[in-house]
Structures are given as C-alpha cells and as structure tokens.
Scaffold this motif. Structure first.
Motif, mmCIF file in Angstrom:
data_model
loop_
_atom_site.group_PDB
_atom_site.id
_atom_site.type_symbol
_atom_site.label_atom_id
_atom_site.label_comp_id
_atom_site.label_asym_id
_atom_site.label_seq_id
_atom_site.Cartn_x
_atom_site.Cartn_y
_atom_site.Cartn_z
ATOM 1 N N ILE A 227 0.815 -1.223 0.000
ATOM 2 C CA ILE A 227 0.000 0.000 0.000
ATOM 3 C C ILE A 227 0.851 1.276 0.000
ATOM 4 O O ILE A 227 0.648 2.174 -0.822
ATOM 5 N N VAL A 228 1.774 1.359 0.934
ATOM 6 C CA VAL A 228 2.379 2.662 1.231
ATOM 7 C C VAL A 228 3.244 3.232 0.096
ATOM 8 O O VAL A 228 2.988 4.353 -0.353
ATOM 9 N N PRO A 229 4.258 2.495 -0.408
ATOM 10 C CA PRO A 229 5.135 3.126 -1.411
ATOM 11 C C PRO A 229 4.375 3.576 -2.655
ATOM 12 O O PRO A 229 4.539 4.722 -3.104
ATOM 13 N N ASP A 230 3.525 2.719 -3.206
ATOM 14 C CA ASP A 230 2.801 3.062 -4.440
ATOM 15 C C ASP A 230 2.027 4.362 -4.293
ATOM 16 O O ASP A 230 2.064 5.230 -5.166
ATOM 17 N N ILE A 231 1.300 4.466 -3.190
ATOM 18 C CA ILE A 231 0.428 5.631 -3.041
ATOM 19 C C ILE A 231 1.230 6.889 -2.725
ATOM 20 O O ILE A 231 0.986 7.951 -3.312
ATOM 21 N N VAL A 232 2.209 6.767 -1.869
ATOM 22 C CA VAL A 232 3.009 7.965 -1.534
ATOM 23 C C VAL A 232 3.736 8.479 -2.780
ATOM 24 O O VAL A 232 3.784 9.684 -3.027
ATOM 25 N N LEU A 233 4.268 7.581 -3.587
ATOM 26 C CA LEU A 233 4.988 8.016 -4.790
ATOM 27 C C LEU A 233 4.050 8.694 -5.787
ATOM 28 O O LEU A 233 4.407 9.682 -6.428
ATOM 29 N N GLN A 234 2.822 8.178 -5.885
ATOM 30 C CA GLN A 234 1.853 8.831 -6.787
ATOM 31 C C GLN A 234 1.405 10.185 -6.248
ATOM 32 O O GLN A 234 1.146 11.113 -6.994
ATOM 33 N N PHE A 235 1.298 10.278 -4.939
ATOM 34 C CA PHE A 235 0.818 11.520 -4.311
ATOM 35 C C PHE A 235 1.842 12.656 -4.439
ATOM 36 O O PHE A 235 1.491 13.823 -4.540
ATOM 37 N N LYS A 236 3.122 12.292 -4.437
ATOM 38 C CA LYS A 236 4.224 13.274 -4.527
ATOM 39 C C LYS A 236 4.154 14.347 -3.429
ATOM 40 O O LYS A 236 3.921 15.527 -3.715
ATOM 41 N N PRO A 237 4.359 13.948 -2.190
ATOM 42 C CA PRO A 237 4.259 14.918 -1.087
ATOM 43 C C PRO A 237 5.401 15.923 -1.095
ATOM 44 O O PRO A 237 6.474 15.642 -1.640
#
Ligand code: ZN
Length: 343
Positions: A227-237
């Motif tokens: 869950i975490v890496p895919d979504i954080v990378l797409q979100f680009k915080p």
C-alpha cells in the motif's frame, strides 16, 4: 545529521502514577541513544512552546481555553485523559517541537525527530486518548501558512487509529493520511475502518487498514509494501510526516498486535527511502508506546532505520496467525482505492 528536538520538560508530560502514559520516556530514549553512541548522529535542539496562534489554526478558541483552564486547576479532559496542572504548557511545548522540526526541513535538515509528538487523537474541539493538541495538524497548518507548503503525506503506524488527524483533514486532498492500526472493534478509539476514505474533494486521501488482534510482522510488512510506497509516490508529497507509535509491540499493555523490534527498523528505513524519492523532507513523531523498556528499544531501532545503522535490537519473531485475514483486507482496500490510485 538528524535534528532531534528535546526539552527536559518533555518528561513532565505525565498523566499520573496509575496512568499508562509514562512521563520520562523522552529522557530514557535519549539516554539509550547516547549509551549506544547514536547521539553522534543527532543534533539535539531545544524547542520553544508553540504560540497560541499556532493552536488557533487547528483548535477552537473554546477548546484551547478549556485546556488552559483545566491546566490551572487540574482535572479531567475526558475519562481516560487527566489534565494535570501545567499540562497546557507541556502540550504547547510538544507542539513546538513538531512545528520547529517541520520548519527545519525547509531550511537545513532532511530528517527531524520529535520524541514527544504524534498526538493524533486530538480533534478541533475535543480530545481524549492522552492527547491535548494535535501537533501534526499544528505543524501542517504552520507550514502551509508560513511557507506555502502544499502537500503532506502522514503515515501513521501507531496501534491506535489516527482519528483526530482524520477528522481534521477528511475533506482535504492535500493531506494524505495512511493509518494502520488495531481493528476499532477491539481497541480505542473504535474507528478507522477500510470504508473510511475521505469525503468530497478528500475522497481517496484517507486510507485506513485495521488489523485483527494477533496480527504480526508478516501482516504489517505485507500491508506496508503493498500500500504505502505506491500511493506515496503517486501523491508526490512536499513533506512526509511519520507517526511512528510503537504500541504495536507485542509487549505493549494497551493493545494486541504482535510486532517485534526489527520491524521498526524496516518501517523507518523504507519511509526514509520514500522521502528520498520524493521530497527529502521527513518529520518523525514518536507517538504511543506504553511498555517503557520496549518503547525505548523500538524508538532506538527507528532511529537506526533512519540512519542506516544496522546494530539494532533484535528478538525472535512471533508467528502471525492472522496473515490470511490481513491479505483479504489488503485486497479489499486495494479494490476500494483503485478508484483513486493506480494500485
Ligand atoms: Zn497509540
């Protein structure tokens, strides 16, 4: 170097003799880091209390006054949260540590730690769960206001659901909140189910994964990796905030998750990698942990993970009997999230 925000008065965040929150955890953690000579990688900074205007960006004036009043006379904020005298100042100091830690990321630091941070149960006008002010939101609002920072990813791995942070940002697409926690049917605060994904513009930016009591390292590692890496990378915080509560440890007296020491190293190392791949700005807030000895060792492993120091505290794995159920839940969560993310 990692900036480590520490004040001797942090140890006065103590809710009384028979209360599970033990006041001297920040001091004991720092002493353990020193004993293992990890403090040579830390720049220790003394924070100032945050200002009232910092609190007002998050909390209502009535609520702030209520905490101030209780802090003068002593009392109870809620049934599980006594308000000892002077707690207003100490809670403001804790917010100051997170705020300054966040600010340092925009100046001269890539990683900052506040050991007395991560008070995620505090909402705008109410709180419980040993929290008074939501230092995560205080930091986010300060950085938005002062530096126009836009996108925040909050990764909250404390065993309790990040309900206060969730409610504050439920409709906000610029704050991604990922909360892993013990299932709300079995633990305070009783929320954080898979279906809670945000509202209006904020849909898809709140992500909850509840774990059944008895879930262990394998469940958590699998969920994290999927869950975490895919979504954080797409979100680009623009900034990552990691609430690294260690009340998931198997010896914690308040909860029933069975993580062991090495997993904390793993989480910290992976989240640091995510920071390096995106914004290179990581604020770590230590969060909950109610077995003092185990918490100190777990926090130590987190610092090692951030530094890439391999001399961690180890212990034997505990069999994870809930992995099958966790896998089902991960599938279900991914199905729901696939409307918002490619996952
Ligand atoms: Zn907790």
């Amino acid at each position: 170097m990692i900036k480590f925000y520490y004040h001797e008065r942090y140890n006065e965040y103590d809710l009384g003799e028979n209360h599970p929150l033990i006041g001297d955890k920040p001091r004991r953690t720092l002493n353990f880091l020193k004993k293992r000579k990890i403090d040579r990688y830390l720049e220790i900074k003394e924070p100032k209390p945050c200002e009232e205007k910092d609190l007002l960006r998050v909390h209502t004036r009535e609520y702030i006054e209520k905490v101030r009043f209780l802090s003068r006379i002593g009392g109870y904020l809620s049934i599980d949260t006594p308000a000892p005298r002077g707690i207003f100042e100490i809670a403001s100091l804790a917010c100051g540590g997170s705020k300054e830690g966040g600010e340092s990321l925009l100046k001269d630091s890539k990683i900052s730690i506040n050991p007395l941070g991560g008070f995620h149960h505090a909402s705008r006008d109410a709180s419980s769960g040993f929290c008074f002010f939501n230092d995560i939101a205080v930091t986010i609002e300060y950085l938005r206001n002062r530096y126009r920072v836009k996108k925040f990813a909050v990764i909250d791995l404390d065993v309790h659901h990040a309900n206060g942070t969730q409610y504050i940002y439920y409709k906000d697409p610029d704050v991604l909140l990922i909360s892993f926690h013990q299932d709300g049917r079995t633990l305070y605060p009783g929320s954080g189910f898979i279906e809670e994904i945000g509202e209006n513009e904020g849909k898809g930016y709140t992500i909850n994964l509840p774990f059944l009591p008895g879930s262990g390292n394998e469940s958590y590692k699998r969920a994290f990796d999927e869950i975490v890496p895919d979504i954080v990378l797409q979100f680009k915080p623009d900034i990552i905030i990691y609430q690294s509560g260690v009340d998931t440890h198997h010896s914690d007296p308040l909860a029933d998750i069975l993580l062991t020491y090495p997993i904390y190293f793993y989480f910290a190392r992976e989240i640091k990698k995510l920071s390096e791949k995106t914004c290179n700005k990581l604020l770590v807030l230590f969060g909950g942990g109610y077995n003092s000895d185990a918490s100190v060792k777990s926090y130590y492993n987190i610092v090692c993970g951030l530094l890439g120091v391999e001399e961690i505290v180890r212990e034997e794995d505990i069999p994870d009997t809930k992995l099958e159920i966790t896998i089902e839940r991960i599938k279900e969560l991914k199905r729901i999230l696939s409307d918002y993310w490619s996952i």
